[in-house]
Design a protein around this motif. Sequence first.
Motif, PDB file in Angstrom:
ATOM      1  N   CYS A  10       0.911  -1.337   0.350  1.00  0.00           N
ATOM      2  CA  CYS A  10      -0.596   0.487   0.052  1.00  0.00           C
ATOM      3  C   CYS A  10       0.747   1.224  -0.567  1.00  0.00           C
ATOM      4  N   CYS A  13      -0.222   2.360   3.876  1.00  0.00           N
ATOM      5  CA  CYS A  13       0.534   2.353   5.025  1.00  0.00           C
ATOM      6  C   CYS A  13       2.368   2.231   4.872  1.00  0.00           C
ATOM      7  N   GLU A  15       2.376  -1.739   3.920  1.00  0.00           N
ATOM      8  CA  GLU A  15       1.795  -2.833   4.248  1.00  0.00           C
ATOM      9  C   GLU A  15       1.821  -3.785   2.944  1.00  0.00           C
ATOM     10  N   THR A  34      -3.717   1.769  -2.845  1.00  0.00           N
ATOM     11  CA  THR A  34      -4.171   2.101  -1.557  1.00  0.00           C
ATOM     12  C   THR A  34      -5.377   1.355  -1.327  1.00  0.00           C
ATOM     13  N   CYS A  38      -7.286   2.080   4.007  1.00  0.00           N
ATOM     14  CA  CYS A  38      -6.555   3.126   4.118  1.00  0.00           C
ATOM     15  C   CYS A  38      -6.872   4.254   3.077  1.00  0.00           C
ATOM     16  N   LYS A  41     -10.498   4.712   5.761  1.00  0.00           N
ATOM     17  CA  LYS A  41      -9.946   6.000   6.172  1.00  0.00           C
ATOM     18  C   LYS A  41      -9.889   7.021   5.891  1.00  0.00           C
TER      19      LYS A  41
END
Length: 197
Positions: A10, A13, A15, A34, A38, A41
């Motif tokens: 991503c 983040c 991750e 993304t 995320c 959020k």
Amino acid sequence: MGASYSTAKCSICIESRYTSEFKKILKCNHESVTCQQCVNKHIESELNNKGNLNIKCLSCNKFMDYNDIQNIARKEVLERYDRMLVNKALGGDPNFRWCKNGKCGSGQIHTGGHDAPIMRCESCGQKSCYTHDVPWHADLTCSQYDKIIENEERATQNFLARETKACPKCGVRITKSGGCNHMTCRISSCKHEFCWL
């Protein structure tokens, strides 16, 4: 392993996540870099912190459309987005008024206009004034209520003229609470010094 188990990083983040967690944003017509978490959020932040309904894609900065929000957002976030869209649409109608009962949250379109200013909420029964958009001013006509408001505004203006002075530099009203006549504006960007007299 099949393609559904491949991973990608991503861009927000950083991750590594399964590619199934990167949903395509239709309006942008690109594969997202993304992850769904995320983007979710981001949508939630735009709604909660800014009240923004025009949400941009984190990858390419184009506006996301309703289908994109629906495709990505968690159920609670989508419900909030839908409520905000409805509120915006209703708020644009000049005959719409929200209930003045803070615990109600309902609203309605009032077709009587200024000729029939008393509105009664269809949900809770609270009376309000269509003309002034306040709880109903019991025992007062709208004209009488206007005179009271005018008198209050006049009294406020008289108080300000009598008890305060405008800073000569920035115009902010200042009160004098004793001491000498040497004044310093409290606005941090101003700090102008002047004589009260």
